[in-house]
Design an enzyme around this catalytic site. Sequence first.
Site, short mmCIF file in Angstrom:
data_model
loop_
_atom_site.label_atom_id
_atom_site.label_comp_id
_atom_site.label_asym_id
_atom_site.label_seq_id
_atom_site.Cartn_x
_atom_site.Cartn_y
_atom_site.Cartn_z
N GLU A 1 64.39 -13.52 -1.63
CA GLU A 1 64.65 -12.66 -2.77
C GLU A 1 65.71 -13.35 -3.63
O GLU A 1 66.84 -13.58 -3.19
CB GLU A 1 65.16 -11.28 -2.35
CG GLU A 1 65.43 -10.40 -3.56
CD GLU A 1 66.03 -9.05 -3.21
OE1 GLU A 1 66.52 -8.37 -4.13
OE2 GLU A 1 66.04 -8.70 -2.02
N HIS B 1 70.94 -24.74 5.02
CA HIS B 1 69.67 -24.98 4.34
C HIS B 1 68.65 -23.92 4.74
O HIS B 1 68.85 -23.15 5.67
CB HIS B 1 69.13 -26.37 4.69
CG HIS B 1 68.82 -26.57 6.15
ND1 HIS B 1 69.66 -27.27 6.99
CD2 HIS B 1 67.79 -26.14 6.93
CE1 HIS B 1 69.14 -27.29 8.21
NE2 HIS B 1 68.00 -26.59 8.19
N HIS C 1 63.84 -10.54 4.71
CA HIS C 1 64.18 -11.28 3.49
C HIS C 1 65.45 -12.07 3.70
O HIS C 1 66.30 -11.68 4.50
CB HIS C 1 64.46 -10.33 2.31
CG HIS C 1 63.30 -9.49 1.89
ND1 HIS C 1 62.48 -9.83 0.83
CD2 HIS C 1 62.84 -8.32 2.35
CE1 HIS C 1 61.55 -8.89 0.68
NE2 HIS C 1 61.75 -7.97 1.59
N GLU D 1 65.00 -27.99 3.98
CA GLU D 1 64.55 -29.01 4.92
C GLU D 1 63.04 -28.87 5.08
O GLU D 1 62.54 -27.79 5.43
CB GLU D 1 65.23 -28.84 6.29
CG GLU D 1 64.79 -29.88 7.31
CD GLU D 1 65.41 -29.68 8.68
OE1 GLU D 1 65.38 -30.63 9.48
OE2 GLU D 1 65.93 -28.58 8.95
#
Length: 362
Positions: free
Chosen positions: A154, A172, A103, A220
């Site tokens: 999450e 990003h 995650h 992106e």
Amino acid sequence: MSSLSATLNLLRPSLAPPPPSLRFCDVRNSASSYCTSRRLALFHLGSALPQSQLLVAKASELLRGERNTLEAAPVANLAQAGTAITKENALEWVKNDKRRMLHVVYRVGDLNKTIKFYTECLGMKLLRRRDIPEEQYSNAFLGYGPEDSNFVVELTYNYGVDKYNIGTGFGHFGIDVEDVSKSVELIKAKGGKVTREPGPAKGGSTIIAFVEDPDGYTFELLERGPSPEPLCQVMLRVGDLDRAIKFYKKAFGMELLRKRDYPEYKYTYALMGYGPEDKNPVLELTYNYGITDYDKGNGYAQIAIGTDDVYKSAEAIKLYGGKIVLEPGPLPGINTKITACLDPDGWKSVFVDNVDFMKELE
């Protein structure tokens, strides 16, 4: 107060009550209640506070007794696990450990708005959502496949907090799409913000575009064929790329998949991961010439990584220059074993026992 809440309070600079998403359910709750909030420490360790506050180790004298008790537990766990390893065998063990990125955790100011954007504009699926009013937080898991096999996001919403500082260190998230132009058209039609129109990447031929979610996190979009892991990148900026590569190779067991220098644009990046980038999510580390430190803000939290042994993982991290901010051991009430650490640039990761993680998903 549960022992976990006390532990987390020791990481805070004052005796103020712990923030919403750092509180554990009352110990009188049933086992199902623990399941409802099982990620409070696992992935919310640090999801409600600026990172600088979470790393303050100075606790009040009033908590000294509790601290002594809590600090003794990890020592006992380490002794019981017998995890003493040296640099000679740590590298081999780390490479053979069954690790994958589970995650990436970060905070948002409007959960409903963000879920709508991710599902309608980015094509993610809402996998799970929880609202815990007694803990004053909600969270949601979204991605392109189930959590037991895919890398997912999450999102955490803390009641009453509608804005976070993303800072300058976070870069990003990357998403593979089959047609960047069509994806951008859809995002524009839904009112999304496009910050870089589709076109070839600087110094390359891959068609990319950049868009922002409602909180200002950048995504992106990369034009590639169908991928088993469309959520493909997390980009973080670092102050010393060679140091970061060495750390993630030795302490995290990642492979250096690619490294490229662009002197004309004054930056260098490296892709690190646990397998080929067309099949696995990767960590993209970027060094901008002459910049050695960044503001990490309080929006981005951490990445969670699966491991076969959190004790050995913690020892290897210490050997190779990382800082343990949560000693390895089972969480109270749910017994999931975790450890949390900082890399040399201060970015946080949480290692989670693989077997325990799969049991939780059941």
